[in-house]
Design a protein around this motif. Structure first.
Motif, short mmCIF file in Angstrom:
data_model
loop_
_atom_site.label_atom_id
_atom_site.label_comp_id
_atom_site.label_asym_id
_atom_site.label_seq_id
_atom_site.Cartn_x
_atom_site.Cartn_y
_atom_site.Cartn_z
N VAL A 66 0.86 -1.18 0.00
CA VAL A 66 0.00 0.00 0.00
C VAL A 66 0.90 1.23 0.00
CG1 VAL A 66 -1.79 1.28 1.22
CG2 VAL A 66 -1.81 -1.22 1.26
N LEU A 67 0.64 2.12 -0.95
CA LEU A 67 1.43 3.35 -1.05
C LEU A 67 0.51 4.56 -0.93
CD1 LEU A 67 3.60 2.30 -4.10
CD2 LEU A 67 4.40 2.58 -1.75
N PRO A 68 0.79 5.45 0.01
CA PRO A 68 0.02 6.69 0.08
C PRO A 68 0.16 7.45 -1.24
CG PRO A 68 1.40 6.44 2.03
CD PRO A 68 1.83 5.38 1.05
N ALA A 69 -0.88 8.16 -1.63
CA ALA A 69 -0.88 8.90 -2.90
C ALA A 69 0.27 9.89 -2.99
CB ALA A 69 -2.21 9.62 -3.08
N GLY A 70 0.73 10.41 -1.86
CA GLY A 70 1.80 11.38 -1.86
C GLY A 70 3.15 10.83 -2.29
N THR A 71 3.27 9.50 -2.41
CA THR A 71 4.52 8.91 -2.88
C THR A 71 4.61 8.90 -4.40
OG1 THR A 71 3.65 6.65 -2.87
CG2 THR A 71 4.70 7.43 -0.83
N ILE A 72 3.50 9.21 -5.07
CA ILE A 72 3.49 9.23 -6.54
C ILE A 72 4.03 10.57 -7.02
CG2 ILE A 72 2.04 9.17 -8.60
CD1 ILE A 72 0.13 7.35 -7.02
N ASP A 73 5.10 10.51 -7.79
CA ASP A 73 5.71 11.71 -8.33
C ASP A 73 4.97 12.18 -9.58
OD1 ASP A 73 7.77 13.74 -8.49
OD2 ASP A 73 8.56 12.61 -10.20
N ARG A 74 4.67 11.23 -10.48
CA ARG A 74 3.96 11.61 -11.70
C ARG A 74 3.29 10.38 -12.31
NH1 ARG A 74 7.12 10.56 -16.43
NH2 ARG A 74 9.21 9.85 -15.86
N VAL A 75 2.34 10.66 -13.20
CA VAL A 75 1.60 9.61 -13.89
C VAL A 75 1.73 9.85 -15.38
CG1 VAL A 75 -0.68 8.59 -14.27
CG2 VAL A 75 -0.04 9.40 -11.98
N ASP A 76 2.08 8.80 -16.10
CA ASP A 76 2.15 8.85 -17.57
C ASP A 76 0.97 8.03 -18.10
OD1 ASP A 76 2.63 8.44 -20.29
OD2 ASP A 76 4.80 8.47 -20.02
N THR A 77 -0.10 8.72 -18.48
CA THR A 77 -1.30 8.01 -18.92
C THR A 77 -1.13 7.36 -20.29
OG1 THR A 77 -2.22 10.10 -19.73
CG2 THR A 77 -2.90 9.39 -17.53
N GLU A 78 -0.24 7.90 -21.12
CA GLU A 78 0.00 7.29 -22.44
C GLU A 78 0.69 5.94 -22.30
OE1 GLU A 78 1.71 9.55 -25.62
OE2 GLU A 78 0.60 11.35 -25.03
N ASP A 79 1.73 5.87 -21.49
CA ASP A 79 2.47 4.62 -21.29
C ASP A 79 1.88 3.78 -20.16
OD1 ASP A 79 4.26 5.11 -23.35
OD2 ASP A 79 5.74 6.05 -22.03
N GLU A 80 0.86 4.28 -19.48
CA GLU A 80 0.20 3.61 -18.36
C GLU A 80 1.23 3.22 -17.28
OE1 GLU A 80 -2.45 0.53 -19.70
OE2 GLU A 80 -3.80 2.02 -20.59
N LYS A 81 1.97 4.23 -16.85
CA LYS A 81 2.96 4.03 -15.79
C LYS A 81 2.81 5.11 -14.72
CE LYS A 81 6.57 1.64 -18.29
NZ LYS A 81 8.00 1.56 -18.58
N VAL A 82 3.04 4.69 -13.50
CA VAL A 82 3.05 5.59 -12.35
C VAL A 82 4.48 5.60 -11.83
CG1 VAL A 82 2.25 5.86 -9.98
CG2 VAL A 82 0.64 5.20 -11.76
N TYR A 83 5.01 6.78 -11.61
CA TYR A 83 6.39 6.93 -11.15
C TYR A 83 6.41 7.42 -9.70
CZ TYR A 83 7.65 6.41 -16.03
OH TYR A 83 7.80 5.91 -17.30
N LEU A 84 7.15 6.71 -8.88
CA LEU A 84 7.34 7.08 -7.48
C LEU A 84 8.65 7.83 -7.34
CD1 LEU A 84 6.59 3.59 -5.87
CD2 LEU A 84 4.95 5.40 -6.41
N ASP A 85 8.81 8.56 -6.25
CA ASP A 85 10.12 9.14 -5.97
C ASP A 85 10.76 8.39 -4.80
OD1 ASP A 85 8.64 10.18 -3.92
OD2 ASP A 85 9.06 12.27 -4.36
N LEU A 86 10.53 7.09 -4.78
CA LEU A 86 11.08 6.18 -3.78
C LEU A 86 11.93 5.13 -4.49
CD1 LEU A 86 7.79 5.42 -1.83
CD2 LEU A 86 9.64 6.90 -1.04
N THR A 87 12.88 4.55 -3.76
CA THR A 87 13.65 3.44 -4.31
C THR A 87 12.90 2.13 -4.07
OG1 THR A 87 14.85 3.00 -2.26
CG2 THR A 87 15.82 4.64 -3.79
N LYS A 88 13.33 1.10 -4.78
CA LYS A 88 12.74 -0.23 -4.57
C LYS A 88 12.94 -0.68 -3.12
CE LYS A 88 13.21 -3.18 -8.13
NZ LYS A 88 13.90 -3.96 -9.20
N GLU A 89 14.10 -0.39 -2.57
CA GLU A 89 14.40 -0.78 -1.19
C GLU A 89 13.44 -0.10 -0.21
OE1 GLU A 89 16.47 -3.24 1.39
OE2 GLU A 89 16.66 -3.16 -0.77
N GLN A 90 13.16 1.18 -0.42
CA GLN A 90 12.24 1.88 0.46
C GLN A 90 10.84 1.27 0.40
OE1 GLN A 90 13.14 5.75 -1.25
NE2 GLN A 90 13.96 6.45 0.72
N VAL A 91 10.41 0.87 -0.78
CA VAL A 91 9.11 0.22 -0.92
C VAL A 91 9.14 -1.15 -0.27
CG1 VAL A 91 7.43 -0.69 -2.57
CG2 VAL A 91 8.52 1.52 -3.01
#
Length: 127
Positions: A66-91
């Motif tokens: 579960v990720l709070p919405a505030g962890t999302i840096d940006r959304v690319d609707t064309e490529d259907e990707k959500v980008y976080l500003d966290l590392t894999k280790e932090q998640v």
């Protein structure tokens, strides 16, 4: 990352972005700063209580995160990707869901707020 104005449970708004709905993000790939972590399987855009649930697949043994919405840096609707500003280790190190992560309860939101608040700064834990 701007830690002064970070809010755990609200989507960030950037110039030109409006109407972001977590429900419309189901199926989107999720990218940490150092690689992919899985796909969104659930989410909520409740005011002040927005979040997404990511199925990590084999990366961390199929664990839901579960990720709070505030962890999302940006959304690319064309490529259907959500980008976080966290590392894999932090998640990976985030507190595991208390149940099936269908909807994080107040207690679990507090646990997540504390964890991510430690990453984003003193204002991060609020909700």
């Amino acid at each position: 990352m701007n830690t002064e104005s970070w809010e755990a449970w609200s989507f960030r708004t950037k110039t030109g972005e409006t109407g972001l709905q977590a429900e419309n993000l189901v199926g989107f790939e999720v990218e940490a700063t150092d690689g992919g972590i899985g796909k969104i399987v659930n989410g909520s855009t409740d005011d002040g209580s927005s979040w997404i649930v990511v199925d990590t697949g084999p990366w961390i043994f199929g664990r839901l995160v579960v990720l709070p919405a505030g962890t999302i840096d940006r959304v690319d609707t064309e490529d259907e990707k959500v980008y976080l500003d966290l590392t894999k280790e932090q998640v990976k190190d985030s507190p595991p869901p208390t149940e099936e992560a269908a909807a994080p309860d107040q207690e679990y939101r507090g646990i997540l707020g504390t964890y991510y608040g430690g990453i984003y700064g003193p204002r991060g834990g609020g909700f």
